[in-house]
Enzyme design. Structure first.
Site, PDB file in Angstrom:
ATOM      1  N   LEU A  74       0.816  -1.220   0.000  1.00 34.75           N
ATOM      2  CA  LEU A  74       0.000   0.000   0.000  1.00 34.75           C
ATOM      3  C   LEU A  74       0.848   1.268   0.000  1.00 34.75           C
ATOM      4  O   LEU A  74       1.906   1.331   0.621  1.00 34.75           O
ATOM      5  CB  LEU A  74      -0.920  -0.004   1.231  1.00 34.75           C
ATOM      6  CG  LEU A  74      -1.862  -1.220   1.346  1.00 34.75           C
ATOM      7  CD1 LEU A  74      -2.728  -1.087   2.598  1.00 34.75           C
ATOM      8  CD2 LEU A  74      -2.732  -1.378   0.107  1.00 34.75           C
TER       9      LEU A  74
ATOM     10  N   GLU B 147       0.309   5.899  -0.783  1.00 37.92           N
ATOM     11  CA  GLU B 147      -0.649   6.998  -0.607  1.00 37.92           C
ATOM     12  C   GLU B 147      -1.818   6.932  -1.603  1.00 37.92           C
ATOM     13  O   GLU B 147      -2.910   7.422  -1.313  1.00 37.92           O
ATOM     14  CB  GLU B 147       0.059   8.358  -0.728  1.00 37.92           C
ATOM     15  CG  GLU B 147       0.810   8.784   0.527  1.00 37.92           C
ATOM     16  CD  GLU B 147      -0.097   9.028   1.734  1.00 37.92           C
ATOM     17  OE1 GLU B 147      -1.201   9.582   1.582  1.00 37.92           O
ATOM     18  OE2 GLU B 147       0.318   8.656   2.851  1.00 37.92           O
TER      19      GLU B 147
ATOM     20  N   HIS C   4      -3.368   4.167  -2.640  1.00 37.04           N
ATOM     21  CA  HIS C   4      -4.335   3.275  -2.002  1.00 37.04           C
ATOM     22  C   HIS C   4      -4.996   3.979  -0.802  1.00 37.04           C
ATOM     23  O   HIS C   4      -6.199   3.878  -0.591  1.00 37.04           O
ATOM     24  CB  HIS C   4      -3.643   2.016  -1.475  1.00 37.04           C
ATOM     25  CG  HIS C   4      -2.962   1.182  -2.524  1.00 37.04           C
ATOM     26  ND1 HIS C   4      -1.603   1.020  -2.569  1.00 37.04           N
ATOM     27  CD2 HIS C   4      -3.456   0.455  -3.551  1.00 37.04           C
ATOM     28  CE1 HIS C   4      -1.284   0.223  -3.573  1.00 37.04           C
ATOM     29  NE2 HIS C   4      -2.380  -0.130  -4.199  1.00 37.04           N
TER      30      HIS C   4
ATOM     31  N   GLN D 259      -4.472 -12.390 -13.124  1.00 29.64           N
ATOM     32  CA  GLN D 259      -4.275 -11.186 -13.938  1.00 29.64           C
ATOM     33  C   GLN D 259      -2.823 -10.986 -14.353  1.00 29.64           C
ATOM     34  O   GLN D 259      -2.492  -9.985 -14.975  1.00 29.64           O
ATOM     35  CB  GLN D 259      -4.825  -9.945 -13.223  1.00 29.64           C
ATOM     36  CG  GLN D 259      -4.029  -9.478 -12.022  1.00 29.64           C
ATOM     37  CD  GLN D 259      -4.729  -8.341 -11.307  1.00 29.64           C
ATOM     38  OE1 GLN D 259      -5.796  -8.518 -10.721  1.00 29.64           O
ATOM     39  NE2 GLN D 259      -4.144  -7.151 -11.342  1.00 29.64           N
TER      40      GLN D 259
ATOM     41  N   VAL E 176      -2.901   9.802  -7.395  1.00 28.94           N
ATOM     42  CA  VAL E 176      -1.993  10.416  -6.409  1.00 28.94           C
ATOM     43  C   VAL E 176      -0.572  10.285  -6.958  1.00 28.94           C
ATOM     44  O   VAL E 176      -0.180   9.215  -7.440  1.00 28.94           O
ATOM     45  CB  VAL E 176      -2.115   9.740  -5.028  1.00 28.94           C
ATOM     46  CG1 VAL E 176      -1.123  10.339  -4.050  1.00 28.94           C
ATOM     47  CG2 VAL E 176      -3.543   9.876  -4.506  1.00 28.94           C
TER      48      VAL E 176
ATOM     49  N   SER F 128       2.930   3.963  -7.600  1.00 25.49           N
ATOM     50  CA  SER F 128       2.618   2.590  -7.994  1.00 25.49           C
ATOM     51  C   SER F 128       3.456   1.657  -7.130  1.00 25.49           C
ATOM     52  O   SER F 128       4.607   1.974  -6.799  1.00 25.49           O
ATOM     53  CB  SER F 128       2.982   2.385  -9.471  1.00 25.49           C
ATOM     54  OG  SER F 128       3.097   0.998  -9.754  1.00 25.49           O
ATOM     55  N   SER F 129       2.886   0.506  -6.798  1.00 30.11           N
ATOM     56  CA  SER F 129       3.656  -0.478  -6.016  1.00 30.11           C
ATOM     57  C   SER F 129       4.888  -0.908  -6.799  1.00 30.11           C
ATOM     58  O   SER F 129       5.881  -1.333  -6.224  1.00 30.11           O
ATOM     59  CB  SER F 129       2.792  -1.693  -5.696  1.00 30.11           C
ATOM     60  OG  SER F 129       1.599  -1.288  -5.070  1.00 30.11           O
TER      61      SER F 129
HETATM   62  P1  AMP Z   1      -3.260  -2.171  -7.060  1.00 33.81           P
HETATM   63  O1  AMP Z   1      -2.928  -2.559  -5.674  1.00 33.81           O
HETATM   64  O2  AMP Z   1      -2.108  -1.644  -7.845  1.00 33.81           O
HETATM   65  O3  AMP Z   1      -4.057  -3.227  -7.780  1.00 33.81           O
HETATM   66  O4  AMP Z   1      -4.248  -0.925  -6.944  1.00 33.81           O
HETATM   67  C1  AMP Z   1      -5.389  -0.967  -6.140  1.00 33.81           C
HETATM   68  C2  AMP Z   1      -6.210   0.261  -6.396  1.00 33.81           C
HETATM   69  O5  AMP Z   1      -5.443   1.425  -6.084  1.00 33.81           O
HETATM   70  C3  AMP Z   1      -6.635   0.401  -7.871  1.00 33.81           C
HETATM   71  O6  AMP Z   1      -7.969   0.864  -7.924  1.00 33.81           O
HETATM   72  C4  AMP Z   1      -5.675   1.419  -8.397  1.00 33.81           C
HETATM   73  O7  AMP Z   1      -6.188   2.160  -9.487  1.00 33.81           O
HETATM   74  C5  AMP Z   1      -5.503   2.314  -7.171  1.00 33.81           C
HETATM   75  N1  AMP Z   1      -4.244   3.067  -7.299  1.00 33.81           N
HETATM   76  C6  AMP Z   1      -3.016   2.589  -7.559  1.00 33.81           C
HETATM   77  N2  AMP Z   1      -2.119   3.594  -7.674  1.00 33.81           N
HETATM   78  C7  AMP Z   1      -2.816   4.737  -7.485  1.00 33.81           C
HETATM   79  C8  AMP Z   1      -2.461   6.117  -7.477  1.00 33.81           C
HETATM   80  N3  AMP Z   1      -1.229   6.530  -7.701  1.00 33.81           N
HETATM   81  N4  AMP Z   1      -3.444   7.020  -7.246  1.00 33.81           N
HETATM   82  C9  AMP Z   1      -4.726   6.617  -7.019  1.00 33.81           C
HETATM   83  N5  AMP Z   1      -5.115   5.342  -7.005  1.00 33.81           N
HETATM   84  C10 AMP Z   1      -4.181   4.401  -7.233  1.00 33.81           C
END
Ligand code: AMP
Length: 284
Positions: free
Chosen positions: A33, A35, A37, A61, A176, A185-186
């Site tokens: 996680l 910011e 998330h 996926q 964000v 991004s993770s």
């Molecule tokens: P993930 O864990 O990458 O599958 O992302 C989970 C959720 O967090 C998804 O709905 C993503 O679009 C959202 N998310 C990931 N990165 C961001 C970001 N930088 N800003 C806003 N939402 C994000």
């Protein structure tokens, strides 16, 4: 906060909460996680009675040559962050529980899943739509929160929920970003310091597009060409796509006379990064 790993238990808990008339907000994630998330979790916290965050690295996926096994899984840290945000339930099922042998049912969102990221990651969105539908059925949220960083994903999920009459409101929140504009991004953690500096050219390219648009450029192919050469000249030459698309159906646009999404996907080293933004002509 309660950590729930059993699907049956999660279903029982959410059915009970729904019976009490409580509004459940779900934030689906793959963990690690950040910011981005947390912005979704905070929004859910402000709008719902009960907040459920799912942490599940979804094997369906990932393509065979993708980073499923090395995807970061800092579960203890994620747990701490969720506690701090006053999450009520952290749903953390195992992969065999979600996709046991014999699982053969998948959700497809035709016409949206094979474009853009889907063209380079075959089967990716089928895996995403399926796991999110399963999460909707397990958690039965009234509201579910997604980020527009994954714009194609958010449209696919919204369409899937509408088409299959899932009684959930899909909410899509802004991207964000880091201080220099790179979308959080993770996967950013995979980059070396030098690669991270190269990646900073992505938000600069988005800014260039914004400036061209401000100057009156309405030809998407010109914007796309300029962005591609901007990125290539700065060491980002592995470009999956730079595309001006219709925000409603992801189809390529020929002229910008209504709002369009500019979306891109590139690789810095082996790290695949995506970004997008809306270009809105005056009067819209
Ligand atoms: P993930 O864990 O990458 O599958 O992302 C989970 C959720 O967090 C998804 O709905 C993503 O679009 C959202 N998310 C990931 N990165 C961001 C970001 N930088 N800003 C806003 N939402 C994000």
């Amino acid at each position: 906060m309660e950590i729930v790993s059993s699907i049956g238990k999660m279903q029982k808990v959410s059915a009970g909460l729904r019976r009490e008339g409580r509004r459940i907000g779900l934030v689906p994630t793959m963990g690690a996680l950040h910011e981005g998330h947390l912005s979704l979790i905070r929004k859910a916290r402000s709008e719902c009675d009960v907040v459920v965050v799912s942490v599940f690295v979804n094997p369906t996926q990932f393509g065979p040559s993708e980073d499923f096994t090395r995807y970061p899984r800092p579960f203890l840290r994620d747990t701490g962050l969720c506690r701090k945000e006053r999450v009520d339930y952290l749903f953390h099922p195992s992969a065999p529980a979600m996709f046991p042998a014999g699982h053969r049912t998948f959700a497809e969102v035709r016409g949206l899943e094979d474009l853009l990221c889907g063209a380079v990651r075959p089967g990716h969105f089928k895996g995403v739509a399926t796991v999110v539908l399963k999460l909707f059925n397990i958690v039965s949220p009234s509201d579910a929160y997604f980020g527009s960083k994954d714009y194609q994903q958010s449209l696919i999920i919204r369409t899937m929920a509408e088409d299959l009459n899932v009684p959930v409101t899909v909410k899509v929140l802004p991207i964000v970003r880091e201080k220099d504009g790179l979308a959080l991004s993770s996967r950013n953690a995979y980059m070396s310091a030098a690669q991270r500096q190269t990646a900073a050219h992505i938000p600069r390219a988005m800014k260039l597009a914004k400036n061209l648009f401000k100057q009156g450029v309405r030809d998407p192919s010109l914007i796309e060409r300029k962005l591609k050469s901007f990125l290539k000249e700065r060491g980002i030459d592995d470009i999956d796509y730079v595309s001006c698309i219709d925000p409603n159906d992801l189809s390529p646009v020929r002229k910008i006379d209504s709002p369009v999404r500019l979306a891109l996907a590139v690789r810095v080293g082996t790290v695949r990064l995506i970004d997008n933004m809306l270009l809105t002509p005056q009067g819209h």
